[in-house]
Design an enzyme around this catalytic site. Structure first.
Site, short mmCIF file in Angstrom:
data_model
loop_
_atom_site.label_atom_id
_atom_site.label_comp_id
_atom_site.label_asym_id
_atom_site.label_seq_id
_atom_site.Cartn_x
_atom_site.Cartn_y
_atom_site.Cartn_z
N ASN A 20 -1.26 1.55 5.70
CA ASN A 20 -0.36 0.57 5.10
C ASN A 20 0.18 -0.28 6.23
O ASN A 20 0.70 0.25 7.21
CB ASN A 20 0.79 1.30 4.38
CG ASN A 20 1.91 0.37 3.96
OD1 ASN A 20 1.71 -0.84 3.83
ND2 ASN A 20 3.09 0.91 3.74
N GLY A 21 0.04 -1.60 6.12
CA GLY A 21 0.54 -2.48 7.19
C GLY A 21 -0.50 -3.52 7.53
O GLY A 21 -1.49 -3.69 6.80
N LYS B 252 13.15 -14.12 -11.86
CA LYS B 252 12.78 -13.03 -12.77
C LYS B 252 11.73 -13.52 -13.77
O LYS B 252 10.74 -12.84 -14.02
CB LYS B 252 13.99 -12.52 -13.57
CG LYS B 252 15.01 -11.70 -12.82
CD LYS B 252 14.60 -10.28 -12.53
CE LYS B 252 13.97 -10.19 -11.17
NZ LYS B 252 14.84 -10.01 -10.04
N ARG C 274 4.77 0.48 -6.17
CA ARG C 274 4.81 -0.37 -4.99
C ARG C 274 3.89 -1.58 -5.14
O ARG C 274 4.01 -2.55 -4.39
CB ARG C 274 4.39 0.43 -3.75
CG ARG C 274 5.34 1.55 -3.41
CD ARG C 274 4.77 2.47 -2.37
NE ARG C 274 4.62 1.84 -1.07
CZ ARG C 274 5.57 1.76 -0.15
NH1 ARG C 274 6.74 2.29 -0.40
NH2 ARG C 274 5.36 1.19 1.01
N CYS D 167 0.82 -1.21 0.00
CA CYS D 167 0.00 0.00 0.00
C CYS D 167 0.86 1.27 0.00
O CYS D 167 1.98 1.27 0.51
CB CYS D 167 -0.87 0.04 1.25
SG CYS D 167 -1.86 -1.43 1.47
N TRP E 46 -2.87 -2.72 -1.57
CA TRP E 46 -2.42 -4.06 -1.96
C TRP E 46 -3.07 -4.99 -0.97
O TRP E 46 -2.73 -5.01 0.21
CB TRP E 46 -0.90 -4.12 -1.89
CG TRP E 46 -0.30 -5.37 -2.44
CD1 TRP E 46 -0.02 -5.63 -3.76
CD2 TRP E 46 0.14 -6.53 -1.72
NE1 TRP E 46 0.55 -6.88 -3.88
CE2 TRP E 46 0.65 -7.45 -2.64
CE3 TRP E 46 0.12 -6.87 -0.37
CZ2 TRP E 46 1.16 -8.69 -2.27
CZ3 TRP E 46 0.62 -8.11 0.01
CH2 TRP E 46 1.13 -9.00 -0.94
N LYS F 262 6.31 -3.91 -4.64
CA LYS F 262 7.74 -3.58 -4.66
C LYS F 262 8.34 -3.69 -3.26
O LYS F 262 9.36 -4.34 -3.07
CB LYS F 262 7.92 -2.16 -5.21
CG LYS F 262 9.38 -1.72 -5.31
CD LYS F 262 10.12 -2.56 -6.33
CE LYS F 262 11.59 -2.24 -6.41
NZ LYS F 262 12.34 -3.28 -7.14
N HIS G 126 19.08 -36.21 -10.04
CA HIS G 126 18.49 -36.68 -8.78
C HIS G 126 17.00 -36.37 -8.72
O HIS G 126 16.41 -36.38 -7.64
CB HIS G 126 19.23 -36.06 -7.59
CG HIS G 126 20.68 -36.44 -7.55
ND1 HIS G 126 21.11 -37.71 -7.24
CD2 HIS G 126 21.80 -35.74 -7.85
CE1 HIS G 126 22.43 -37.77 -7.32
NE2 HIS G 126 22.87 -36.58 -7.70
N GLU H 65 18.14 -16.67 -9.62
CA GLU H 65 17.67 -15.32 -9.87
C GLU H 65 16.99 -15.24 -11.25
O GLU H 65 15.96 -14.58 -11.41
CB GLU H 65 18.85 -14.34 -9.77
CG GLU H 65 18.56 -12.89 -10.10
CD GLU H 65 17.49 -12.25 -9.23
OE1 GLU H 65 17.06 -12.84 -8.24
OE2 GLU H 65 17.06 -11.14 -9.59
C1 AGP Z 1 12.72 -9.33 -6.85
O1 AGP Z 1 12.58 -9.16 -8.20
C2 AGP Z 1 11.58 -9.18 -6.01
N1 AGP Z 1 10.65 -8.26 -6.41
C3 AGP Z 1 11.70 -9.52 -4.55
O2 AGP Z 1 12.13 -10.84 -4.49
C4 AGP Z 1 12.59 -8.64 -3.65
O3 AGP Z 1 13.92 -8.82 -3.99
C5 AGP Z 1 12.32 -9.02 -2.19
O4 AGP Z 1 10.99 -8.73 -1.88
C6 AGP Z 1 13.24 -8.32 -1.22
O5 AGP Z 1 13.08 -6.94 -1.28
P1 AGP Z 1 14.16 -5.97 -0.64
O6 AGP Z 1 15.43 -6.17 -1.36
O7 AGP Z 1 13.58 -4.60 -0.83
O8 AGP Z 1 14.26 -6.34 0.81
#
Ligand code: AGP
Length: 608
Positions: free
Chosen positions: A97-98, A485, A27, A2, A73, A603, A504, A481
């Site tokens: 937010n929270g 992505k 966000r 949020c 959110w 985000k 395995h 990673e």
């Molecule tokens: C990565 O693409 C993500 N959106 C997510 O995994 C992110 O890295 C994770 O939420 C950690 O966020 P931060 O680095 O702001 O703590």
């Protein structure tokens, strides 16, 4: 997660509130709303984008000098207009937010007193609770403060009330919120980007702060009502840094900003600079003295950065390192060791699980702490003994890209620093590593030039439903990673395996419909990896291999190869992640997903 904007000004605040929400869109959100006071309380909410809310506001010719706005959110209750903020009780409106953990108990007691709940949210409990306090405490500021003292959980809130139209109340605990002091009025928002339109003068609220905003004054108190002084900062964030410019998406912009972001982050070792504890703060000589092991705590992409660093720390600095997902560590019984350096990695510095894991480590008596973070005033940075601020610039796309590579740069510096402190780094080795770090922006630039070929590969991926990513050694986390992505923005299910694990279990999945992406640098594990690739080919799997220049892997039917410009030794993971970022970006483009705001994601993950 949020986003919140609050404004009280001499001019119409509606455009400021809406523009603030636009800046907070990154966000992640599923609905948006605004409430203003102008001849009474008016609330507008929309389950669409902020643009739709703005259209509603236009149609209603909404205009006011005070108001609150929100992007939601969903946590409690599905995304729908009824659950969208602001929530109202009597003539007061609240955005939040929270997560309020004890909202059910509060809700039951308020229902018993006759309050009727219209939404499924925890936020509505805050609105009614504040309203209930007004019965005995007619002062809005006091009513908010008293209500907040009953909440368990995390919040950043904004409150306005019809009966008190000349001030807005804001507060935070656990979720980010800062004040903006402008020429025309006072503001508050979840991050600086939302306020750059009106001011650069910002005040970061501390956990537990409650603040009152008036036209040309503000005051801040602690939860017990005692006044608090907070420093004012002049934000150096440039408005351009949060604009798209020539790019189609923020993610694309941020991928291409990596040479610059790395150059800025590594500026401290430019020219004749060398590695030293001071890179991590003035207390570093004392805190790093006697460090015998490292524990990295992080989530998502930041966790992957930690996994790469484990290989570096153990091979170069000879320091044992473990890396844990923050949400696991915080709830697990672990054995604290006082000679451990706890490294928290976070782009945002607000990730609830990482912050809680750090506090948990503190609680266990682990005081040697270091934050590697991209946001200097964030909660995480304020809690650690040492800090290294990556200078990636604001990262808006939900998919983390430039934050990751700059975290790796910071972790490489940490590795070299600990190696030097432990007598494991000769002058010649230090000079060689520093040379490679200084050249990194140029090396990354060359990798970015591979984009057209990667784009062609992406065309073939978009139709797939699953993908496997393989890597070995320090490139296994890069495979992880790459898989994160791809699933995050293209919604293609992807998993990463250490290539040696293939036989395995996961090999059973391989057939012509399962593309297999291999990260294949020309390192000591290449021959082993080649055998794993044969295992895939023998089962009809289609291979996409990111090899280094000079690697002798021959292209053949079902085996596609893309050569990286150069092999980059220890820092090779920094280069090898770039084509995987581009691959997922282009696959998402072909699929037509919302690249910068993928479904269900946020985000900054400021809730547990
Ligand atoms: C990565 O693409 C993500 N959106 C997510 O995994 C992110 O890295 C994770 O939420 C950690 O966020 P931060 O680095 O702001 O703590």
């Amino acid at each position: 997660m949020c986003g919140i904007v609050t404004a009280i000004a001499t001019n119409n605040v509606v455009p400021v509130l809406l523009e603030g929400l636009r800046k907070l869109e990154y966000r992640g959100y599923d609905s948006a709303g605004v409430a203003v006071l102008a001849n009474g309380l008016t609330r507008l909410r929309s389950t669409g984008r902020v643009a739709e809310l703005a259209a509603l506001a236009d149609a209603r010719q909404l205009s006011a000098n005070i108001g609150i706005a929100h992007t939601r959110w969903a946590t409690h209750g599905v995304p729908c207009e009824r659950n969208a903020h602001p929530h109202i009780s009597g003539g007061l409106a609240v955005v939040h937010n929270g997560i309020i953990e004890n909202f059910e108990a509060i809700k039951s007691s308020l229902q018993a007193r006759g309050y009727v709940f219209e939404s499924d949210t925890d936020t509505e409990a805050i609105a009614h609770l504040v309203h209930s306090k007004l019965a005995t405490t007619p002062d809005l500021f006091e009513a908010v403060r008293l209500a907040l003292n009953e909440l368990v959980g995390a919040y950043a809130i904004g409150v306005v009330a019809e009966a008190d139209p000349f001030r807005a109340i804001v507060a935070r605990r656990g979720s980010p919120l800062l004040l903006g002091v402008g020429e025309e009025g006072m503001y508050a928002a979840s991050d600086t980007a939302a306020l750059l339109q009106v001011t650069r003068k910002v005040i970061y609220l501390e956990d537990g702060d409650v603040a009152e905003l008036r036209l040309n004054a503000y005051r801040i108190v602690r939860p017990d009502g005692t006044p608090a002084e907070r420093e004012m900062h002049i934000s150096s964030l440039s408005a351009d840094a949060v604009e798209l410019g020539q790019f189609r998406h923020y993610m694309q912009k941020e991928i291409f900003e990596q040479p610059q972001a790395l150059g800025n982050t590594l500026e401290i070792i430019a020219g004749g600079g060398s590695v030293s504890p001071q890179l991590f703060g003035s207390r570093a000589p004392e805190v790093l003295d006697g460090v015998r092991r490292v524990l990295v705590l992080a989530c998502g992409t930041s966790y992957h950065a930690g996994l790469v660093a484990r290989y570096w720390l153990e091979s170069v600095a000879k320091v044992p390192c473990s890396v844990e997902i923050a949400s696991e560590y915080r709830y697990r019984e672990s054995v604290p060791e006082s000679d451990t350096l706890v490294v928290v990695i976070s782009q945002s510095g607000e990730t609830a699980d990482t912050l809680a894991a750090l506090k948990h480590a503190h609680g266990l008596g682990m005081g040697r702490t270091l934050a590697i973070c991209n946001v200097p005033e964030s909660a995480i940075v304020r809690e650690t003994a040492l800090r290294f601020i990556t200078r990636a610039g604001p990262e808006i796309g939900v998919a983390s890209t430039k934050a990751f590579t700059t975290q790796l740069a910071a972790l490489a510096l940490l590795t070299l620093t600990l190696a030097k402190l432990n007598g494991r780094l000769s002058e010649a080795e230090e000079a060689r590593h520093l040379g490679a770090l200084r050249h990194l922006p140029v090396a990354v630039q060359k990798v970015l030039e591979l984009e057209p070929e990667i784009e062609k590969w992406a065309q073939r991926f978009a139709a797939k439903h699953h993908a496997l990513f393989l890597g070995r050694g320090r490139h296994w986390p890069i495979a992880m990673e790459g898989a994160l992505k791809l699933k995050e923005i293209s919604y293609i299910h992807a998993e990463a395996y250490a290539a040696g694990e293939l036989k395995h279990g996961p090999l059973a999945l391989v057939d012509k419909d399962m593309p297999v992406i291999a990260v294949a640098p020309a390192d000591e594990l290449l021959e082993k990896l080649k055998s794993n690739l044969q295992e895939v080919r023998a089962r009809g799997g289609e291979l996409y291999v990111f090899a280094d220049a000079g690697s002798e892997i021959a292209e053949s039917e079902g085996l596609h190869i893309l050569h990286m410009p150069e092999h980059y030794g220890m820092l090779s993971p920094v280069l090898h992640v770039i084509p995987l970022q581009l691959l997922s970006y282009h696959a998402a483009l072909v699929k037509g997903t919302d690249v910068d705001k993928p479904r269900n994601l946020a985000k900054s993950v400021t809730v547990e």
